[in-house]
Scaffold this active site. Structure first.
Site: not given
Length: 702
Positions: A434, A551
């Site tokens: 991320s 993510d």
């Protein structure tokens, strides 16, 4: 170069890696007389008739490369005396196999297990083709029972053995002794500069002594008569003191001239073992004009073989022939051969990469800025970074940086990077999830910490967040799209692919359908990062090659294990995800201060409650808290596997607070500076203590 193999292998195929064959018993390849072996402290304890019998029967055996002499935990059935070749002594620590030392001629294997009457505490693996003398444990124990002085003498021999395994309860650092071959297949690559810089870099790593052995057909070096005599080969005695010369105080250099005589190839194995006995690092520089048999022998006898090539049809064919020839000799034990692609600035050769991957030897690294013979100008900084990275790989002290997810809190990664750069701590590989992937991508591309901070501050200020917002209408799959964020990333790195990065990078994402972790290491970097930052519920999932990703922090919020799987020896983890205990501490502290600080106005509370979806208690805040709660245990488990963990945490940190980058960068700097002694101790390799030379083998010049 390998044209003589064309008739045998017109169409080279992939080599199947098979288990090594068991050691073949019989006479050793070299004539071993009664002298000088009885001068060894162990053999001098044994009766003469026992020594003569051991040296004349099947107790002396050849062991091919890759043979396991004994395994950790197995009972001690015999001890072994190495007559020629080298063996790695390894130990399993936390599921990983750690090489503790490399034993050479004159060393014993298994002696401590016999002395203590216990199972082997290590595994012994033949690193290069070796000749070992096997002495059964029962026979030694019988001699001990008959004569206690023999038992006492054996104990003294073991305690005074020049090879000492370094005791390290954590198993993180080991004494390293390695032979590395540098073989250029392309005449355009200036291999002399590569070897020179690599030798100097190894010397800087803790002050280890380095010997560069240059083999070629020129007349600059030791003549064949000086090192290829039958007597010298049989006794592994090489008198090179007067030929070794210091090179700028960085390393020692030994030029050797090969005329093509068959005896020269036969003498390479004892020659390399002899050099490795007295130098922790030996770089074997093989010239392209060497006899093919000598080239193959040098590659086989090395622990690592870096093959420098360029993406050409001829280089690809030569490399395939090399792998086939080495595989035929070693029964497929050629995983130590690493192709390094010396690429031009704008080269793209997907078929070249695919072919190497198909034969089981994917490109180890892509070197940009490597010096070419046709370009006499000095190499750029990328060459130095790559050579230093190779040196740390050889010395088994590579440093990896794992950057966690965490939204705006991940801007603290920039502060950590700045401190690493300011203190000369080089990182060999980056893995990020991320926000960690976003920051890691820009740094891996080549921008320094100052440029990272400048990029982060482009959205600084009250309305800066509007530059990142890209609403998805209608918000069926997420409230925001990630195109605008990735557009800003492309302003920094363009359409760069992983192969173009200055530092190796791994980007972690989560496959939506299976929730499996996916590690990106090829393709366009920006697209991989886009998949890694797609926070579920907040951002629209990203589709790449018909697969949907969210993510990376969902599957692996702190990708320490990604670096461990790559074999990175020393890992720094930066974790910005707070634990429940830390959050509880902040809440208690906030309650104590309740009423002492000014409270937001009624209008502000009204606006947050009805219009700010990320405000405390609203949908985005609740979703992010739930995600962080699921990530905490995974991140903490990963942090325990790192060597150093940095935790830039703050009680008032918000995942969407991109408008105050200086706050988080300063937080990262403060934490890194507080743990700077720990970081410096991690990256500094263990100093090497030189061994005492055996009396039976004349030492090389220091």
């Amino acid at each position: 170069m390998f044209g003589w193999l064309k008739s045998r292998h017109a169409k080279p195929k992939a080599v199947r890696h098979t288990a090594p064959a068991p050691p073949a018993t019989g006479s050793p390849p070299f004539s071993i007389g009664s002298d000088p072996l009885p001068a060894h402290p162990l053999l001098s304890l044994l009766p003469r008739e026992t020594v003569d019998r051991l040296l004349s029967d099947s107790a002396v055996s050849e062991y091919p490369k890759g043979t396991v002499v004994y395994r950790q935990g197995s009972p001690c059935a015999a001890i072994y005396l190495i007559l020629s070749g080298r063996c790695e002594v390894t130990r399993m620590v936390a599921g990983a196999e750690i090489v503790e030392t490399v034993a050479g001629p004159g060393d014993m294997l298994g002696e401590r297990a016999l002395l203590n009457g216990e199972a082997h505490g290590h595994t012994a693996i033949v690193a290069t083709h070796a000749v070992l003398l096997r002495i059964p444990a029962e026979e030694l124990q019988g001699l001990f029972a008959k004569d206690l002085s023999v038992a006492g003498g054996f104990s003294q021999v073991v305690l005074k053995s020049p090879r000492s395994v370094r005791e390290d309860p954590d198993g993180k650092f080991e004494t390293v002794r390695r032979v590395v071959t540098i073989l250029p297949l392309s005449a355009r690559v200036d291999a002399d500069q590569v070897v020179a810089h690599l030798g100097a870099a190894l010397r800087r790593l803790g002050g280890q002594r380095v010997l560069v052995v240059r083999l070629d057909r020129t007349h600059d070096g030791v003549s064949t008569a000086d090192w290829c005599s039958r007597e010298a080969v049989s006794r592994a005695e090489f008198a090179f003191q007067r030929h070794i010369r210091a090179h700028d105080g960085s390393y020692d250099e030994l030029p050797l001239n090969m005329s093509g005589e068959p005896c020269e190839t036969a003498s390479l194995a004892p020659l390399i073992s002899h050099c490795a006995r007295h130098y922790p690092f030996v770089l074997l520089h093989l010239r392209p004009d060497l006899p093919v048999a000598a080239t193959i022998e040098g590659v086989i006898e090395s622990d690592l073989a870096y093959v420098l090539l360029q993406p050409s049809t001829q280089n690809l064919y030569d490399f395939q022939m090399l792998i086939r020839a080495v595989g035929d000799r070693t029964k497929g034990a050629c995983r130590h051969v690493k192709p390094i692609l010396c690429a031009e600035e704008s080269i793209a050769a997907p078929d070249f990469y695919a072919t190497l991957r198909d034969i089981g030897h994917p490109v180890h690294s892509i070197a940009r800025g490597f010096p070419l013979v046709i370009q006499p100008s000095c190499p750029d900084h990328r060459f130095d970074l790559h050579v230093n990275r190779l040196a740390r790989e050889i010395a088994r002290c590579r440093v990896g940086l794992a950057l966690s997810s965490g939204g705006a809190k991940g801007l603290a990664h920039i502060g950590v990077i700045q401190v690493l750069e300011e203190n000369g701590i080089e990182v060999d590989c980056i893995a990020g999830s991320s926000m960690g992937a976003y920051v890691g991508a820009i740094w891996a591309y080549g921008l320094d910490g100052t440029m990272l901070e400048k990029t982060a501050r482009e959205v600084e200020g009250r309305w800066g967040l509007l530059r990142l917002l890209d609403p998805a209408l209608p918000p069926r799959r997420g409230f925001l799209r990630t195109q605008r964020t990735i557009g800003r990333l492309r302003k920094s790195i363009g359409d760069a692919h992983f192969s173009e990065l200055v530092r190796p990078l791994r980007v972690v994402a989560t496959q939506l359908d299976t929730l499996e972790r996916v590690v990106f290491s090829t393709g366009e970097v920006a697209r991989a990062v886009q998949a890694s930052i797609a926070i579920p519920g907040v951002c629209v999932p990203v589709t790449l090659d018909r697969e949907t990703y969210i993510d990376g922090g969902i599957a692996d919020p702190l990708p320490v294990d990604v670096l461990a799987e790559m074999g990175i020896e020393r890992i720094i983890g930066v974790n910005v995800i707070p634990t429940p205990e830390r959050i509880r501490y902040w809440l208690d502290a906030e309650r104590e201060l309740n009423g002492r600080e000014p409270q937001p106005s009624a209008l502000t509370r009204f606006m947050h409650r009805h219009f700010n979806y990320a405000a405390q208690g609203n949908i985005l805040d609740t979703m992010m808290r739930a995600i962080n709660g699921a990530q905490t245990r995974v991140a903490e488990a990963s942090a325990r596997e790192a060597d150093v963990v940095l935790r830039p945490l703050a009680g008032d940190a918000l995942w969407h607070d991109f408008t105050r980058p200086r706050k988080y960068i300063a937080l990262g700097r403060a934490v890194a500076e507080a743990q700077l002694p720990e970081l410096k101790a991690l990256v500094n390799p263990t100093p090497y203590a030189p061994e005492k030379p055996l009396a039976v083998t004349p030492p090389l010049a220091a």
